[in-house]
Design a protein around this motif. Structure first.
Motif, mmCIF file in Angstrom:
data_model
loop_
_atom_site.group_PDB
_atom_site.id
_atom_site.type_symbol
_atom_site.label_atom_id
_atom_site.label_comp_id
_atom_site.label_asym_id
_atom_site.label_seq_id
_atom_site.Cartn_x
_atom_site.Cartn_y
_atom_site.Cartn_z
ATOM 1 N N LEU A 106 -0.454 11.804 6.803
ATOM 2 C CA LEU A 106 -0.604 12.359 5.379
ATOM 3 C C LEU A 106 -0.196 13.774 5.282
ATOM 4 O O LEU A 106 0.576 14.724 4.362
ATOM 5 C CB LEU A 106 -1.938 11.906 4.607
ATOM 6 N N GLU A 107 -0.856 14.503 6.385
ATOM 7 C CA GLU A 107 -0.600 16.067 6.106
ATOM 8 C C GLU A 107 0.566 16.335 6.607
ATOM 9 O O GLU A 107 1.104 17.489 6.174
ATOM 10 C CB GLU A 107 -1.872 16.586 7.284
ATOM 11 N N ARG A 108 1.536 15.464 7.440
ATOM 12 C CA ARG A 108 2.867 15.935 7.845
ATOM 13 C C ARG A 108 3.728 15.936 6.692
ATOM 14 O O ARG A 108 4.648 16.725 6.466
ATOM 15 C CB ARG A 108 3.489 14.852 8.759
ATOM 16 N N GLY A 109 3.393 15.074 5.614
ATOM 17 C CA GLY A 109 4.208 15.283 4.243
ATOM 18 C C GLY A 109 5.435 14.769 4.365
ATOM 19 O O GLY A 109 6.459 14.875 3.666
ATOM 20 N N THR A 110 5.736 13.595 5.150
ATOM 21 C CA THR A 110 7.082 12.793 5.176
ATOM 22 C C THR A 110 7.132 11.469 4.751
ATOM 23 O O THR A 110 8.030 10.975 4.514
ATOM 24 C CB THR A 110 7.703 12.940 6.641
ATOM 25 N N ILE A 111 5.862 11.004 4.747
ATOM 26 C CA ILE A 111 5.632 9.472 4.543
ATOM 27 C C ILE A 111 5.847 9.398 2.858
ATOM 28 O O ILE A 111 4.795 9.850 2.242
ATOM 29 C CB ILE A 111 4.456 8.898 5.138
ATOM 30 N N ASN A 112 6.542 8.366 2.463
ATOM 31 C CA ASN A 112 6.545 8.014 1.137
ATOM 32 C C ASN A 112 5.999 6.650 0.853
ATOM 33 O O ASN A 112 5.652 6.003 -0.536
ATOM 34 C CB ASN A 112 7.811 8.453 0.339
ATOM 35 N N GLN A 113 5.886 5.826 1.700
ATOM 36 C CA GLN A 113 5.144 4.646 1.974
ATOM 37 C C GLN A 113 4.210 4.355 2.882
ATOM 38 O O GLN A 113 4.266 4.458 4.048
ATOM 39 C CB GLN A 113 6.188 3.501 1.696
ATOM 40 N N LEU A 114 2.929 4.024 2.424
ATOM 41 C CA LEU A 114 1.699 3.782 3.393
ATOM 42 C C LEU A 114 1.100 2.286 2.929
ATOM 43 O O LEU A 114 0.711 2.118 1.888
ATOM 44 C CB LEU A 114 0.790 4.884 3.462
ATOM 45 N N ALA A 115 1.314 1.302 3.784
ATOM 46 C CA ALA A 115 0.592 0.043 3.509
ATOM 47 C C ALA A 115 -0.618 -0.345 4.637
ATOM 48 O O ALA A 115 0.115 -0.221 6.072
ATOM 49 C CB ALA A 115 1.604 -1.043 3.593
ATOM 50 N N ILE A 116 -1.590 -0.754 4.253
ATOM 51 C CA ILE A 116 -2.781 -1.058 5.142
ATOM 52 C C ILE A 116 -3.097 -2.518 4.875
ATOM 53 O O ILE A 116 -3.649 -2.683 3.571
ATOM 54 C CB ILE A 116 -3.823 -0.105 5.240
ATOM 55 N N TYR A 117 -2.859 -3.446 5.814
ATOM 56 C CA TYR A 117 -3.425 -4.824 5.540
ATOM 57 C C TYR A 117 -4.622 -5.333 6.558
ATOM 58 O O TYR A 117 -4.573 -4.959 7.490
ATOM 59 C CB TYR A 117 -2.260 -5.673 5.784
ATOM 60 N N TYR A 118 -5.415 -5.992 6.132
ATOM 61 C CA TYR A 118 -6.283 -6.756 7.033
ATOM 62 C C TYR A 118 -7.094 -5.848 7.732
ATOM 63 O O TYR A 118 -7.469 -5.957 8.905
ATOM 64 C CB TYR A 118 -5.582 -7.850 7.837
ATOM 65 N N SER A 119 -7.483 -4.749 7.213
ATOM 66 C CA SER A 119 -8.072 -3.783 7.900
ATOM 67 C C SER A 119 -9.236 -3.128 6.864
ATOM 68 O O SER A 119 -9.137 -2.512 5.814
ATOM 69 C CB SER A 119 -7.379 -2.435 8.259
ATOM 70 N N SER A 120 -10.586 -3.227 7.296
ATOM 71 C CA SER A 120 -11.560 -3.067 6.130
ATOM 72 C C SER A 120 -11.941 -1.527 6.270
ATOM 73 O O SER A 120 -12.403 -1.144 7.507
ATOM 74 C CB SER A 120 -12.898 -3.652 6.863
#
Length: 375
Positions: free
Chosen positions: A227-241
């Protein structure tokens, strides 16, 4: 001198005196007539003045009146100029209002287009994920096993659903799987070392990260940095509490991030504590447009107020998904109430069970186009 000589002048004098008295009386009569004429003229003049409302003022009063008239004229002229200036200002404001309305219409059209693009990206992301990780999730079962993809998590142990908080607990292997493509990277059960390796290899063209079956340690190493890098526009986290501490580990980066557009934290990844921390970190985010919290049975009405405050503060979020959660009617009402003043959000996904309650609201007609009820 004889008596005759004395008598004659005396008689003459008397006669003269009588003549003078007569003349004086005549003059008095003439003066009386003149005075009468003057009085008559004065009365006529007064009557004429009263009829014509003519008031003869002294010279000083006339001068003062002229000065007052000049002052009043100057004030009147000044007021006229002020009115003209005000009219010009109002005309300029009207022109600005017209321009603003046009700009708002344009922004609304752009927002609708962007929302459609986001929906397509989400479908693509979910489709890619379903192809690469076949993990059936049943909310009512206590044990979730992989029945379809031995090559993805073949050495993983069972994923257990704890009945007390309905969050997922994952017993991970030491090293998971990392898959790279042209524009994304997918991590399944990654170790901390694998996350560090991904961070070192990330390039600007990698704009999407999918994280599945992750531990808290891996989340706290990977997410704050990307997130700090500032290049990601999509982040998906599944099945992780994600616990509250996990969300807090990247909350400051999420608050100031200027690239992330889509954030998906689904399928048992979030509970109330995590959502509350997430909502606080997103209040001043300026870029996120879609937040998906669906398929999280650990989300209840306890976090509804925090989400409502997020909607009242954030002015870029236009899609929020809360279907397949345990938010009850009281929490839904809190969220719906915020829609009356929050005009940016265009889509709010809720469980179908809330449709009847929402449709009975007096202002339902004004918000119904922004509500989507999911089976």
């Amino acid at each position: 001198m004889t008596s005759k000589e004395i008598e004659q002048p005396t008689k003459k004098t008397v006669n003269n005196y009588e003549d003078m008295e007569r003349d004086l009386l005549s003059m008095k009569q003439q003066l009386a007539e003149k005075e009468k004429q003057v009085q008559e003229l004065e009365m006529k003049l007064q009557t004429k003045q009263e009829k014509e409302h003519i008031h003869i003022l002294p010279t000083e009063s006339v001068d003062e009146l002229n000065k007052k008239l000049e002052t009043q004229y100057a004030l009147s002229r000044r007021k006229t100029m002020e009115i003209e200036d005000l009219k010009a200002t109002m005309e300029q404001k009207d022109e600005k209002m017209i321009d603003t309305e046009k700009e708002l219409t344009s922004l609304k059209e752009l927002s609708e287009t962007r929302l459609q693009e986001i929906e397509q990206l989400k479908l693509k992301l979910e489709d890619n994920n379903s192809k690469r990780l076949q993990v059936p999730v049943e909310e009512t079962s206590e044990t979730i096993k992989d029945e379809s993809s031995d090559d993805v998590i073949s050495s993983n142990k069972d994923i257990e659903m704890k009945p007390d908080d309905k969050s997922l607990t994952v017993n991970l292997q030491e090293d998971g799987k990392v898959e790279w493509s042209q524009d994304d990277v997918q991590l399944t059960s990654p170790s901390v070392d694998q996350c560090k390796e991904v961070i070192s290899k990330l390039k600007e063209e990698h704009t999407s990260i999918i994280l599945q079956l992750s531990s808290s340690d891996s989340i706290q190493v990977l997410i704050p940095t990307v997130l700090e890098r500032g290049t990601i526009n999509q982040l998906a986290i599944y099945y992780s509490s994600l616990l509250r501490d996990d969300v807090l580990s990247f909350s400051s980066q999420l608050s100031t991030n200027k690239s992330l557009i889509i954030l998906q934290l689904t399928h048992g990844s979030m509970s109330d504590d995590g959502v509350i921390a997430l909502a606080q970190s997103l209040q001043y985010n300026k870029t996120l447009q879609s937040l998906d919290l669906g398929y999280n049975p650990g989300i209840t009405s306890a976090c509804a107020q925090s989400l409502a405050e997020l909607l009242l503060t954030n002015n870029t979020l236009n899609g929020l998904s809360l279907h397949h959660t345990n938010i009850e009617t009281d929490g839904v009402m809190i969220l719906i109430e915020s829609l009356k003043t929050y005009n940016t959000l265009m889509i709010l996904r809720l469980d179908e069970q809330h449709e009847e309650t929402c449709s009975s609201l007096p202002y339902y007609e004004h918000i119904k186009d922004r509500l989507v009820f999911v089976e």
